[in-house]
Write a protein that holds these residues in place. Sequence first.
Motif, PDB file in Angstrom:
ATOM      1  N   ASN A 144       0.829  -1.211   0.000  1.00 53.16           N
ATOM      2  CA  ASN A 144       0.000   0.000   0.000  1.00 53.16           C
ATOM      3  C   ASN A 144       0.870   1.270   0.000  1.00 53.16           C
ATOM      4  O   ASN A 144       0.752   2.126   0.883  1.00 53.16           O
ATOM      5  CB  ASN A 144      -0.935   0.019   1.219  1.00 53.16           C
ATOM      6  N   PRO A 145       1.757   1.397  -0.992  1.00 49.82           N
ATOM      7  CA  PRO A 145       2.688   2.541  -0.983  1.00 49.82           C
ATOM      8  C   PRO A 145       1.983   3.899  -1.040  1.00 49.82           C
ATOM      9  O   PRO A 145       2.514   4.890  -0.529  1.00 49.82           O
ATOM     10  CB  PRO A 145       3.579   2.321  -2.206  1.00 49.82           C
ATOM     11  N   ASP A 146       0.778   3.949  -1.636  1.00 48.86           N
ATOM     12  CA  ASP A 146       0.073   5.239  -1.692  1.00 48.86           C
ATOM     13  C   ASP A 146      -0.324   5.682  -0.276  1.00 48.86           C
ATOM     14  O   ASP A 146      -0.175   6.847   0.107  1.00 48.86           O
ATOM     15  CB  ASP A 146      -1.160   5.171  -2.607  1.00 48.86           C
ATOM     16  N   LEU A 147      -0.760   4.712   0.514  1.00 49.99           N
ATOM     17  CA  LEU A 147      -1.132   5.009   1.896  1.00 49.99           C
ATOM     18  C   LEU A 147       0.110   5.392   2.709  1.00 49.99           C
ATOM     19  O   LEU A 147       0.080   6.324   3.521  1.00 49.99           O
ATOM     20  CB  LEU A 147      -1.817   3.772   2.500  1.00 49.99           C
ATOM     21  N   PHE A 148       1.210   4.699   2.444  1.00 50.72           N
ATOM     22  CA  PHE A 148       2.459   4.997   3.177  1.00 50.72           C
ATOM     23  C   PHE A 148       2.926   6.421   2.854  1.00 50.72           C
ATOM     24  O   PHE A 148       3.376   7.150   3.732  1.00 50.72           O
ATOM     25  CB  PHE A 148       3.531   3.972   2.806  1.00 50.72           C
ATOM     26  N   TRP A 149       2.757   6.825   1.609  1.00 47.54           N
ATOM     27  CA  TRP A 149       3.089   8.209   1.228  1.00 47.54           C
ATOM     28  C   TRP A 149       2.210   9.179   2.032  1.00 47.54           C
ATOM     29  O   TRP A 149       2.678  10.168   2.576  1.00 47.54           O
ATOM     30  CB  TRP A 149       2.848   8.376  -0.284  1.00 47.54           C
ATOM     31  N   GLY A 150       0.929   8.846   2.135  1.00 47.34           N
ATOM     32  CA  GLY A 150      -0.022   9.754   2.794  1.00 47.34           C
ATOM     33  C   GLY A 150       0.161   9.863   4.296  1.00 47.34           C
ATOM     34  O   GLY A 150       0.041  10.948   4.859  1.00 47.34           O
ATOM     35  N   VAL A 151       0.464   8.744   4.959  1.00 50.13           N
ATOM     36  CA  VAL A 151       0.595   8.823   6.433  1.00 50.13           C
ATOM     37  C   VAL A 151       1.888   9.523   6.837  1.00 50.13           C
ATOM     38  O   VAL A 151       2.018   9.948   7.984  1.00 50.13           O
ATOM     39  CB  VAL A 151       0.508   7.435   7.133  1.00 50.13           C
ATOM     40  N   ARG A 152       2.815   9.683   5.912  1.00 49.28           N
ATOM     41  CA  ARG A 152       4.048  10.413   6.249  1.00 49.28           C
ATOM     42  C   ARG A 152       3.833  11.914   5.999  1.00 49.28           C
ATOM     43  O   ARG A 152       4.341  12.485   5.062  1.00 49.28           O
ATOM     44  CB  ARG A 152       5.222   9.856   5.450  1.00 49.28           C
ATOM     45  N   GLY A 153       3.014  12.502   6.851  1.00 54.98           N
ATOM     46  CA  GLY A 153       2.768  13.943   6.778  1.00 54.98           C
ATOM     47  C   GLY A 153       1.292  14.286   6.674  1.00 54.98           C
ATOM     48  O   GLY A 153       0.893  15.406   6.984  1.00 54.98           O
ATOM     49  N   GLY A 154       0.475  13.328   6.226  1.00 61.31           N
ATOM     50  CA  GLY A 154      -0.960  13.610   6.027  1.00 61.31           C
ATOM     51  C   GLY A 154      -1.797  13.485   7.294  1.00 61.31           C
ATOM     52  O   GLY A 154      -3.027  13.601   7.236  1.00 61.31           O
ATOM     53  N   GLY A 155      -1.147  13.245   8.436  1.00 57.53           N
ATOM     54  CA  GLY A 155      -1.853  13.219   9.717  1.00 57.53           C
ATOM     55  C   GLY A 155      -2.797  12.033   9.825  1.00 57.53           C
ATOM     56  O   GLY A 155      -2.618  10.999   9.169  1.00 57.53           O
ATOM     57  N   GLY A 156      -3.824  12.220  10.660  1.00 54.07           N
ATOM     58  CA  GLY A 156      -4.744  11.115  10.948  1.00 54.07           C
ATOM     59  C   GLY A 156      -5.917  11.053   9.991  1.00 54.07           C
ATOM     60  O   GLY A 156      -7.016  10.682  10.396  1.00 54.07           O
ATOM     61  N   ASN A 157      -5.687  11.377   8.730  1.00 56.36           N
ATOM     62  CA  ASN A 157      -6.797  11.447   7.770  1.00 56.36           C
ATOM     63  C   ASN A 157      -7.200  10.112   7.160  1.00 56.36           C
ATOM     64  O   ASN A 157      -8.293   9.985   6.638  1.00 56.36           O
ATOM     65  CB  ASN A 157      -6.441  12.402   6.621  1.00 56.36           C
ATOM     66  N   PHE A 158      -6.308   9.110   7.213  1.00 55.39           N
ATOM     67  CA  PHE A 158      -6.528   7.928   6.367  1.00 55.39           C
ATOM     68  C   PHE A 158      -6.827   6.648   7.138  1.00 55.39           C
ATOM     69  O   PHE A 158      -7.104   5.616   6.538  1.00 55.39           O
ATOM     70  CB  PHE A 158      -5.310   7.715   5.461  1.00 55.39           C
ATOM     71  N   GLY A 159      -6.749   6.685   8.437  1.00 50.70           N
ATOM     72  CA  GLY A 159      -7.003   5.495   9.231  1.00 50.70           C
ATOM     73  C   GLY A 159      -6.370   5.669  10.600  1.00 50.70           C
ATOM     74  O   GLY A 159      -5.739   6.697  10.875  1.00 50.70           O
ATOM     75  N   ILE A 160      -6.538   4.652  11.416  1.00 51.29           N
ATOM     76  CA  ILE A 160      -6.004   4.727  12.782  1.00 51.29           C
ATOM     77  C   ILE A 160      -4.757   3.861  12.853  1.00 51.29           C
ATOM     78  O   ILE A 160      -4.826   2.631  12.690  1.00 51.29           O
ATOM     79  CB  ILE A 160      -7.064   4.225  13.774  1.00 51.29           C
ATOM     80  N   VAL A 161      -3.635   4.500  13.031  1.00 49.19           N
ATOM     81  CA  VAL A 161      -2.383   3.744  13.090  1.00 49.19           C
ATOM     82  C   VAL A 161      -2.291   3.105  14.476  1.00 49.19           C
ATOM     83  O   VAL A 161      -2.413   3.786  15.496  1.00 49.19           O
ATOM     84  CB  VAL A 161      -1.170   4.656  12.812  1.00 49.19           C
ATOM     85  N   THR A 162      -2.076   1.801  14.487  1.00 48.96           N
ATOM     86  CA  THR A 162      -1.973   1.115  15.775  1.00 48.96           C
ATOM     87  C   THR A 162      -0.528   0.826  16.143  1.00 48.96           C
ATOM     88  O   THR A 162      -0.199   0.669  17.309  1.00 48.96           O
ATOM     89  CB  THR A 162      -2.784  -0.204  15.747  1.00 48.96           C
ATOM     90  N   GLU A 163       0.343   0.759  15.136  1.00 44.67           N
ATOM     91  CA  GLU A 163       1.760   0.479  15.433  1.00 44.67           C
ATOM     92  C   GLU A 163       2.654   1.056  14.341  1.00 44.67           C
ATOM     93  O   GLU A 163       2.291   1.062  13.166  1.00 44.67           O
ATOM     94  CB  GLU A 163       1.955  -1.039  15.532  1.00 44.67           C
ATOM     95  N   PHE A 164       3.822   1.520  14.772  1.00 46.03           N
ATOM     96  CA  PHE A 164       4.817   2.092  13.857  1.00 46.03           C
ATOM     97  C   PHE A 164       6.073   1.215  13.893  1.00 46.03           C
ATOM     98  O   PHE A 164       6.433   0.703  14.949  1.00 46.03           O
ATOM     99  CB  PHE A 164       5.229   3.497  14.325  1.00 46.03           C
TER     100      PHE A 164
END
Length: 467
Positions: free
Chosen positions: A188-208
């Motif tokens: 899911n590289p598009d999502l990975f691009w988005g979560v790196r700076g796009g904040g909590g807009n795309f889902g709830i991150v449970t682990e990094f």
Amino acid sequence: MSTTTAEIRVDENELREFEDSFSGQLTRPAGATYDDQRKIWNGSIDRRPALIARCAGVADVIAAVRFAREQGLLAALRSGGHSYPGLSVCDAGMVIDLRQMKGIRVDPQARTARAQAGVLLGELDREAQVFGLAVPAGIVTHTGLAGLTLGGGIGWLERKYGLTIDQLLSVDLVTVDGEFVKASETENPDLFWGVRGGGGNFGIVTEFEFRLNPVGPMVLAGPILWAMEDSPEVMRFYRDWITEVPDELTTIVTYRRVLPSPLVPSELHGKHVVIVGCCYAGPVEEGEEVLRPLRTFGSPLLDMCEPKPFVAHQASLDPAFPHGWWYYIRSCNLAQLNDEVIDTMADHGSRIASPVTVCSIFHLGGAVAGVGEADAAFTGREAGHTVNVIGITKSGEGFDPEREWARGLWSALEPHHQNVYVNFLMEEGEERIRQAYGGGKYDRLKTLKRKYDAGNFLRLNQNIPPG
Ligand SMILES: Cc1cc2nc3c(=O)[nH]c(=O)nc-3n(C[C@H](O)[C@H](O)[C@H](O)COP(=O)(O)OP(=O)(O)OC[C@H]3O[C@@H](n4cnc5c(N)ncnc54)[C@H](O)[C@@H]3O)c2cc1C
């Protein structure tokens, strides 16, 4: 049969079913700990959610998302609770509270760390520094790793190791449909691009999952103080000097009145000063050489820059930003500290009234600028500096004038504004969020939002509406 809780109606049977399936705790307004649970870091925010779902793990997060969606509840996400405008708590609606998800696993051989969403910066540092390793992150230990990372993450190691997202390898994320997905450069590289700076807009991150890099554990670090009257000369010297320093050195300039700390001579307490905070993420002896010109410039009132454990340095600003004080923030990026900026800072700095108000200027460049602007949603790698003006009072008393002071300084800098770091925004409206990302990236983020959250369920954030 339905029940009313702090202005929402939920189906009582379904609430009971949800409660039975939940292994963390559900707190409602009548609960004994409700008032404690709804508090966040910024004391000026006072909101009353209908439900606080304190998740014990991923299964609870999935259950909470599904319940909120089925019941049509507004949902706020809370990790560290440090959102400046208080987006991690809502009136009515549900707080999906990840504070209890504290797992950290450091693999010193592979130099990686896994950290759950409830981890605070100081907690990750403690585990990683045992092995002389670290993730570049923020400058106050009680800040949440989750919100900070999802916005980008700047701090004392930024010029050496970049933003927090530059060391991010993957995330585990629960989508708004309650599905569990992973995102990385290959998945899911598009999502990975988005979560790196796009904040909590795309889902709830449970682990990094992060890459770790060697730091210290001893570093040369600490503040050097000059009188505010000297700041125009000190800052002219500083802005020229920093163009030549190695990436191991990150500095943060602060304008403020001296806190009455026992570590500082009492005659300086309350005095208006300009401070250059330093952290040299390389050998201490090398740092001594690099820092000598700054330390010998003009007449410093106090030099507290010395060898110390990195974790001690990381905690050194904690007393300046405790939980419960009232905070109002304005921020912008600047290309450079030109004469006009320096004189404006000195003028407004000398008029700080509150003993706890601050204005900080982060020096970017180095590894931050070494990554391509297009590589992640975060925007602003080419900025020279990030300015954070914070009007602060210990309670509501005297807050309005501090807020006005912060607005005044920010407005005076307006001719020099570039974009803004999304994690330093208050609730400033869609146009400011667009400015934070720039038009092209903003449109790409909107497309991603349509894919992952077309109904804008996650809208208590620096929101990128899908429309
Ligand atoms: C005292 C202090 C010091 C700071 N210092 C720095 C600094 O040095 N460098 C820096 O870069 N920033 C700094 N910040 C800003 C900080 O990055 C943001 O406030 C960030 O949002 C805090 O994260 P949190 O988890 O504590 O916040 P929360 O209030 O819990 O969350 C903020 C927002 O992040 C999103 N979010 C949180 N958790 C998740 C999750 N698990 N999944 C998806 N979305 C989520 C939500 O949209 C939420 O509204 C500082 C803030 C404070 C208050």
